[in-house]
Scaffold this motif. Sequence first.
Motif, short mmCIF file in Angstrom:
data_model
loop_
_atom_site.label_atom_id
_atom_site.label_comp_id
_atom_site.label_asym_id
_atom_site.label_seq_id
_atom_site.Cartn_x
_atom_site.Cartn_y
_atom_site.Cartn_z
N THR A 1 -3.37 -7.95 -10.09
CA THR A 1 -2.46 -7.55 -9.09
C THR A 1 -1.89 -6.43 -9.98
OG1 THR A 1 -2.43 -9.98 -8.72
CG2 THR A 1 -0.13 -8.31 -7.86
N VAL A 2 -2.11 -5.60 -8.25
CA VAL A 2 -1.07 -4.47 -8.70
C VAL A 2 -0.46 -4.16 -7.76
CG1 VAL A 2 -1.49 -2.16 -8.49
CG2 VAL A 2 -3.38 -3.34 -9.07
N ALA A 3 1.24 -3.60 -8.59
CA ALA A 3 2.07 -3.99 -7.80
C ALA A 3 2.84 -1.32 -8.09
CB ALA A 3 3.19 -4.06 -8.42
N VAL A 4 3.44 -1.59 -7.13
CA VAL A 4 4.16 0.34 -6.69
C VAL A 4 5.49 -0.27 -7.52
CG1 VAL A 4 3.61 2.60 -6.14
CG2 VAL A 4 2.46 1.18 -6.39
N ILE A 5 5.83 0.32 -8.10
CA ILE A 5 7.54 1.02 -7.95
C ILE A 5 8.18 1.72 -8.08
CG2 ILE A 5 9.24 -0.35 -9.74
CD1 ILE A 5 7.89 -2.33 -9.93
N THR A 6 8.89 2.44 -7.21
CA THR A 6 9.17 3.99 -7.35
C THR A 6 10.93 3.58 -7.43
OG1 THR A 6 8.53 6.01 -6.31
CG2 THR A 6 8.29 4.14 -5.15
N GLY A 7 11.85 4.84 -7.95
CA GLY A 7 12.63 4.99 -7.06
C GLY A 7 12.68 5.71 -6.13
N ARG A 8 12.19 6.58 -5.35
CA ARG A 8 12.13 7.39 -4.31
C ARG A 8 11.54 6.54 -3.09
NH1 ARG A 8 12.27 12.92 -3.75
NH2 ARG A 8 10.62 13.06 -2.10
N SER A 9 12.03 7.21 -1.98
CA SER A 9 10.77 6.56 -0.62
C SER A 9 10.61 7.92 0.01
CB SER A 9 12.23 5.57 -0.22
OG SER A 9 12.58 4.48 -0.31
N SER A 10 8.84 7.54 0.38
CA SER A 10 8.25 8.38 0.49
C SER A 10 7.01 7.98 1.91
CB SER A 10 8.00 9.01 -0.05
OG SER A 10 6.02 10.11 0.25
N PRO A 11 7.24 8.21 3.03
CA PRO A 11 6.04 7.96 3.98
C PRO A 11 4.59 8.22 3.61
CG PRO A 11 7.53 9.83 4.86
CD PRO A 11 8.16 9.15 3.49
N LEU A 12 4.94 9.09 2.58
CA LEU A 12 3.11 9.29 1.74
C LEU A 12 2.78 8.19 1.17
CD1 LEU A 12 3.58 13.01 1.29
CD2 LEU A 12 2.85 12.00 2.50
N THR A 13 4.15 8.31 0.18
CA THR A 13 3.56 6.69 -0.92
C THR A 13 2.90 5.44 0.20
OG1 THR A 13 5.05 7.81 -2.45
CG2 THR A 13 4.24 5.49 -2.30
N GLU A 14 3.97 5.50 0.71
CA GLU A 14 3.19 4.30 1.73
C GLU A 14 1.83 4.31 2.46
OE1 GLU A 14 5.00 1.52 5.07
OE2 GLU A 14 6.30 3.30 4.47
N LYS A 15 1.58 5.54 2.41
CA LYS A 15 0.26 5.64 3.82
C LYS A 15 -0.62 5.37 2.48
CE LYS A 15 -3.36 8.06 6.24
NZ LYS A 15 -4.11 7.19 5.70
N ARG A 16 -0.83 5.55 0.99
CA ARG A 16 -1.08 5.89 0.33
C ARG A 16 -1.52 4.68 -0.56
NH1 ARG A 16 -6.48 6.96 -1.66
NH2 ARG A 16 -6.44 7.65 -4.00
N MET A 17 -0.54 3.97 -0.49
CA MET A 17 -0.46 2.38 -1.01
C MET A 17 -1.40 1.51 -0.32
SD MET A 17 0.30 3.52 -3.86
CE MET A 17 0.15 5.30 -4.26
N HIS A 18 -0.93 1.99 0.75
CA HIS A 18 -1.51 1.00 2.39
C HIS A 18 -3.29 1.26 2.13
CE1 HIS A 18 -2.93 0.48 6.82
NE2 HIS A 18 -2.67 -0.31 6.15
N ASP A 19 -3.19 2.87 2.19
CA ASP A 19 -4.83 2.57 1.72
C ASP A 19 -5.48 2.24 0.79
OD1 ASP A 19 -4.18 4.82 4.24
OD2 ASP A 19 -5.09 6.47 2.80
N LEU A 20 -4.99 2.28 -0.14
CA LEU A 20 -5.72 1.32 -1.22
C LEU A 20 -5.54 0.20 -1.49
CD1 LEU A 20 -4.46 3.41 -4.53
CD2 LEU A 20 -6.95 3.18 -3.36
N LYS A 21 -4.92 -0.61 -0.55
CA LYS A 21 -4.56 -1.95 -0.30
C LYS A 21 -3.96 -2.48 -1.87
CE LYS A 21 -8.67 -3.03 2.80
NZ LYS A 21 -8.62 -1.40 3.65
N ILE A 22 -3.18 -2.39 -2.57
CA ILE A 22 -1.70 -2.27 -3.48
C ILE A 22 -1.32 -3.61 -2.46
CG2 ILE A 22 0.31 -1.40 -4.60
CD1 ILE A 22 -2.89 0.29 -5.53
#
Length: 187
Positions: A68-89
């Motif tokens: 399982t993969v998770a991403v935890i970040t202090g910043r909120s970014s639409p770019l991060t959301e897009k990339r993780m969605h594309d990767l199906k994280i």
Amino acid sequence: MKELQSPLQKLWPESLLVKAAGIKLVALDVDGIMSDGKIYFSANGDELKGFNILDGLGLKQLMAAGITVAVITGRSSPLTEKRMHDLKIPHLMQGREDKKIALQELVSTLNIEPKAIAYMGDDLPDLPAIRYSGLGVTVPNGYWLVKEHADYCTQAAGGHGAVRELCDLLLTARGHLNATLTPYLES
């Protein structure tokens, strides 16, 4: 076909491979890990950052191997959301300053023991999560105190294939690297 090995495997002591073999969840910071840590702003105030394609395929390979993969970040970014969605994280936690608490929430939700977690981060907000996890990983461009507490420091810098290096380590430890790479060599 001969057994494929990462050239970095000679740098991985048996104790590291043993820890890595039991990992069920990989949790990653973004800035400084999945990116080079630089944030660019356009004249209009648009935020830009780069993600390494090598890391993306490695994460897909991990998920295909049952990690399982998770991403935890202090910043909120639409770019991060897009990339993780594309990767199906499946797990993206943005705007989380206390990454250890976020990780503990995941542990509770997924019913995973801390020793079965690999956490990869580069700066002080990541340190409690690195220390909580069974396998703490950082990058050579990470903060010195984080490097002192991590179990492993990648050869590649953050944003330059460091995540892929961790993926190869985990796949090697589970005995899955060869099966993951062989299809690319078939004619």
